[in-house]
Scaffold this motif. Structure first.
Motif, PDB file in Angstrom:
ATOM      1  N   THR A  97      -5.605  27.351  86.714  1.00 30.12           N
ATOM      2  CA  THR A  97      -6.193  28.227  85.698  1.00 30.12           C
ATOM      3  C   THR A  97      -5.287  28.406  84.485  1.00 30.12           C
ATOM      4  O   THR A  97      -5.704  28.973  83.479  1.00 30.12           O
ATOM      5  CB  THR A  97      -6.497  29.613  86.298  1.00 30.12           C
ATOM      6  OG1 THR A  97      -5.271  30.187  86.800  1.00 30.12           O
ATOM      7  CG2 THR A  97      -7.507  29.502  87.430  1.00 30.12           C
ATOM      8  N   ALA A  98      -4.039  27.905  84.586  1.00 26.46           N
ATOM      9  CA  ALA A  98      -3.102  28.074  83.473  1.00 26.46           C
ATOM     10  C   ALA A  98      -3.431  27.099  82.349  1.00 26.46           C
ATOM     11  O   ALA A  98      -3.843  25.961  82.588  1.00 26.46           O
ATOM     12  CB  ALA A  98      -1.672  27.852  83.958  1.00 26.46           C
ATOM     13  N   SER A  99      -3.250  27.556  81.120  1.00 24.72           N
ATOM     14  CA  SER A  99      -3.439  26.689  79.962  1.00 24.72           C
ATOM     15  C   SER A  99      -2.192  25.839  79.779  1.00 24.72           C
ATOM     16  O   SER A  99      -1.073  26.368  79.664  1.00 24.72           O
ATOM     17  CB  SER A  99      -3.694  27.532  78.719  1.00 24.72           C
ATOM     18  OG  SER A  99      -3.684  26.712  77.565  1.00 24.72           O
ATOM     19  N   LEU A 100      -2.356  24.529  79.761  1.00 24.84           N
ATOM     20  CA  LEU A 100      -1.199  23.635  79.666  1.00 24.84           C
ATOM     21  C   LEU A 100      -0.472  23.788  78.340  1.00 24.84           C
ATOM     22  O   LEU A 100       0.688  23.361  78.220  1.00 24.84           O
ATOM     23  CB  LEU A 100      -1.653  22.186  79.861  1.00 24.84           C
ATOM     24  CG  LEU A 100      -2.201  21.843  81.246  1.00 24.84           C
ATOM     25  CD1 LEU A 100      -2.574  20.376  81.328  1.00 24.84           C
ATOM     26  CD2 LEU A 100      -1.186  22.186  82.334  1.00 24.84           C
ATOM     27  N   SER A 101      -1.121  24.391  77.357  1.00 24.83           N
ATOM     28  CA  SER A 101      -0.454  24.581  76.068  1.00 24.83           C
ATOM     29  C   SER A 101       0.535  25.744  76.106  1.00 24.83           C
ATOM     30  O   SER A 101       1.359  25.889  75.202  1.00 24.83           O
ATOM     31  CB  SER A 101      -1.496  24.827  74.971  1.00 24.83           C
ATOM     32  OG  SER A 101      -2.259  25.998  75.251  1.00 24.83           O
ATOM     33  N   ASN A 102       0.468  26.556  77.171  1.00 27.81           N
ATOM     34  CA  ASN A 102       1.335  27.737  77.251  1.00 27.81           C
ATOM     35  C   ASN A 102       2.353  27.664  78.388  1.00 27.81           C
ATOM     36  O   ASN A 102       3.025  28.663  78.659  1.00 27.81           O
ATOM     37  CB  ASN A 102       0.475  28.998  77.436  1.00 27.81           C
ATOM     38  CG  ASN A 102      -0.445  29.235  76.258  1.00 27.81           C
ATOM     39  OD1 ASN A 102      -0.067  28.988  75.115  1.00 27.81           O
ATOM     40  ND2 ASN A 102      -1.662  29.701  76.537  1.00 27.81           N
ATOM     41  N   VAL A 103       2.464  26.534  79.057  1.00 28.36           N
ATOM     42  CA  VAL A 103       3.394  26.425  80.186  1.00 28.36           C
ATOM     43  C   VAL A 103       4.642  25.654  79.749  1.00 28.36           C
ATOM     44  O   VAL A 103       4.579  24.821  78.840  1.00 28.36           O
ATOM     45  CB  VAL A 103       2.723  25.727  81.397  1.00 28.36           C
ATOM     46  CG1 VAL A 103       1.549  26.558  81.876  1.00 28.36           C
ATOM     47  CG2 VAL A 103       2.275  24.321  81.042  1.00 28.36           C
ATOM     48  N   PRO A 104       5.791  25.924  80.388  1.00 27.42           N
ATOM     49  CA  PRO A 104       7.064  25.326  79.948  1.00 27.42           C
ATOM     50  C   PRO A 104       7.269  23.892  80.425  1.00 27.42           C
ATOM     51  O   PRO A 104       8.243  23.587  81.136  1.00 27.42           O
ATOM     52  CB  PRO A 104       8.096  26.282  80.544  1.00 27.42           C
ATOM     53  CG  PRO A 104       7.453  26.802  81.783  1.00 27.42           C
ATOM     54  CD  PRO A 104       5.990  26.925  81.456  1.00 27.42           C
ATOM     55  N   THR A 105       6.368  22.986  80.049  1.00 26.90           N
ATOM     56  CA  THR A 105       6.532  21.580  80.432  1.00 26.90           C
ATOM     57  C   THR A 105       7.803  20.985  79.832  1.00 26.90           C
ATOM     58  O   THR A 105       8.388  20.074  80.408  1.00 26.90           O
ATOM     59  CB  THR A 105       5.321  20.755  79.981  1.00 26.90           C
ATOM     60  OG1 THR A 105       5.150  20.897  78.565  1.00 26.90           O
ATOM     61  CG2 THR A 105       4.052  21.214  80.678  1.00 26.90           C
ATOM     62  N   ALA A 106       8.246  21.513  78.690  1.00 26.69           N
ATOM     63  CA  ALA A 106       9.460  20.993  78.049  1.00 26.69           C
ATOM     64  C   ALA A 106      10.696  21.255  78.896  1.00 26.69           C
ATOM     65  O   ALA A 106      11.700  20.539  78.765  1.00 26.69           O
ATOM     66  CB  ALA A 106       9.625  21.619  76.667  1.00 26.69           C
ATOM     67  N   LEU A 107      10.638  22.254  79.777  1.00 31.11           N
ATOM     68  CA  LEU A 107      11.770  22.525  80.667  1.00 31.11           C
ATOM     69  C   LEU A 107      11.772  21.583  81.863  1.00 31.11           C
ATOM     70  O   LEU A 107      12.830  21.277  82.423  1.00 31.11           O
ATOM     71  CB  LEU A 107      11.725  23.977  81.148  1.00 31.11           C
ATOM     72  CG  LEU A 107      11.877  25.055  80.076  1.00 31.11           C
ATOM     73  CD1 LEU A 107      11.847  26.442  80.715  1.00 31.11           C
ATOM     74  CD2 LEU A 107      13.169  24.869  79.283  1.00 31.11           C
ATOM     75  N   LEU A 108      10.577  21.130  82.275  1.00 31.62           N
ATOM     76  CA  LEU A 108      10.490  20.209  83.406  1.00 31.62           C
ATOM     77  C   LEU A 108      10.802  18.770  82.993  1.00 31.62           C
ATOM     78  O   LEU A 108      11.338  17.995  83.793  1.00 31.62           O
ATOM     79  CB  LEU A 108       9.090  20.280  84.019  1.00 31.62           C
ATOM     80  CG  LEU A 108       8.800  19.356  85.201  1.00 31.62           C
ATOM     81  CD1 LEU A 108       9.786  19.590  86.342  1.00 31.62           C
ATOM     82  CD2 LEU A 108       7.368  19.540  85.696  1.00 31.62           C
ATOM     83  N   ARG A 109      10.490  18.431  81.765  1.00 32.61           N
ATOM     84  CA  ARG A 109      10.630  17.039  81.320  1.00 32.61           C
ATOM     85  C   ARG A 109      12.032  16.466  81.516  1.00 32.61           C
ATOM     86  O   ARG A 109      12.183  15.352  82.044  1.00 32.61           O
ATOM     87  CB  ARG A 109      10.200  16.958  79.847  1.00 32.61           C
ATOM     88  CG  ARG A 109      10.183  15.560  79.269  1.00 32.61           C
ATOM     89  CD  ARG A 109       9.166  14.663  79.985  1.00 32.61           C
ATOM     90  NE  ARG A 109       9.095  13.379  79.322  1.00 32.61           N
ATOM     91  CZ  ARG A 109       9.993  12.404  79.456  1.00 32.61           C
ATOM     92  NH1 ARG A 109      11.029  12.578  80.263  1.00 32.61           N
ATOM     93  NH2 ARG A 109       9.861  11.274  78.812  1.00 32.61           N
TER      94      ARG A 109
END
Length: 346
Positions: A97-109
């Motif tokens: 349900t989370a919006s991918l535009s608001n999650v910290p993917t840059a920290l996982l990358r």
């Protein structure tokens, strides 16, 4: 060819998470009170994977040609594209349900970059009717280890909204999210990440990893080979329904799922990939004689694949109309020739 490793790592990791979610077998039949007493749980290793890492491969003499291909601009672009997409996977799997535009993917990358570049060793253990426990060891310098210590708690709290973090020391933390437990710690040159159900908050393999590192400076068991990638999975521990694959299983197919071994190593200018499936019981698959298309296959060959017994395996599925076939073929052959790129025949 160079992206096989990325895909292998991604697929194997996804399957291993399935084991941690629950290694189970079907419930046993009702027995007498005396016989229904719980038997001691036998904890066993159900999966393991050792990846030498891109950094170490660069120093391997038998990886020169492989690394030349991996260093091409096209390969770098494909690697970046693959890891960019994988950086959204935790939220798509566990927080849909989370919006991918608001999650910290840059920290996982950057953590995914480490999984490709650095040496790692992963082990999963489980017991009958009990969830599994997973430990991943990464050989990281102090600077890269600090990034994991900073980024991972934020990522996990974003994926699991109810997560609570306890930082026991600057280089370690534990996290509780519902019935899941995570921990990150440092042992020698290795960063250790454990993942288990709350009931297995202190998995025995974590202690085993620490003991190995203290003794031999590596979490891996003694090795007799120098494979770039080694993976072993016991599919019976996953409890995967064979019918979900759209195949025609025998009644006992679930109990006869194989153990899979995968290895990858350089061989001169080539990469030698070997996969082996070991079934507990013989397979009852009718195998007709090979009917090789010898009048079509021509040298110089760089690849060749042959499969037989397909008709019985695919019998549960209708033949797609676009194939233009009245029934499934029983044998399949494909081969590649050197020369122009993608000169592959089937």
């Amino acid at each position: 060819m160079d992206k096989n490793t990325c895909y292998c790592l991604s697929l194997v990791t996804a399957l291993l998470l399935g084991v941690v979610a629950g290694c189970s077998k079907s419930d046993s039949e009702n027995k007498s009170p005396a016989a229904s007493q719980p038997s001691p749980e036998v904890v066993r290793t159900v999966a393991r994977m050792h990846w030498l890492g891109k950094k170490r491969l660069a120093a391997e003499r038998n990886a020169t040609n492989f690394m030349t291909i991996w260093s091409l601009p096209e390969s770098a672009k494909l690697e970046a594209q693959t890891l960019d997409k994988l950086s959204t996977a935790p939220w798509r799997l566990f927080a849909s349900t989370a919006s991918l535009s608001n999650v910290p993917t840059a920290l996982l990358r950057p953590l995914l970059d480490d999984l490709v570049r650095e040496e790692s060793y992963l082990e999963v253990e489980g017991a009958t009717n009990q969830p599994g426990a997973l430990v991943l060891a990464l050989r990281l310098d102090a600077g890269r280890a600090a990034i994991w210590q900073t980024n991972l708690p934020i990522i996990l709290q974003s994926v699991f909204a109810s997560a609570r973090v306890l930082r026991t020391e600057p280089s370690a933390f534990s996290l509780q999210a519902s019935d899941l437990s995570f921990s990150l710690s440092r042992s020698g040159d290795w960063t250790l990440l454990s993942f288990s159900r709350a009931s297995n908050a202190a998995p025995s393999i974590l202690a085993t990893f620490r003991d190995r590192i203290a003794t031999t400076q590596t979490p891996c068991p003694p090795r007799t080979t120098n494979f770039w990638l080694e993976a072993d999975l016991d599919l019976r521990a996953f409890g995967l329904p064979v019918s979900a694959l759209g195949l025609q299983p025998a009644p006992s197919a679930r109990e006869n799922l194989p153990k899979i071994t995968l290895t990858l190593i350089g061989d001169g200018q080539n990469v030698r990939t070997r996969g082996e499936l070991s079934f507990p019981s013989p397979l009852s698959i009718p195998l007709p004689a090979w009917n090789l298309p010898t009048n079509l296959v021509r040298e110089p060959l760089i690849s060749f694949a042959a499969v037989r017994g397909l008709r019985g395996l695919l019998a549960a599925r209708a033949v797609p109309s676009w194939l233009g076939l009245a029934e499934w073929p029983d044998q399949y052959y494909s081969w590649g020739r050197s020369g122009p790129p993608l000169q592959i025949y089937a």
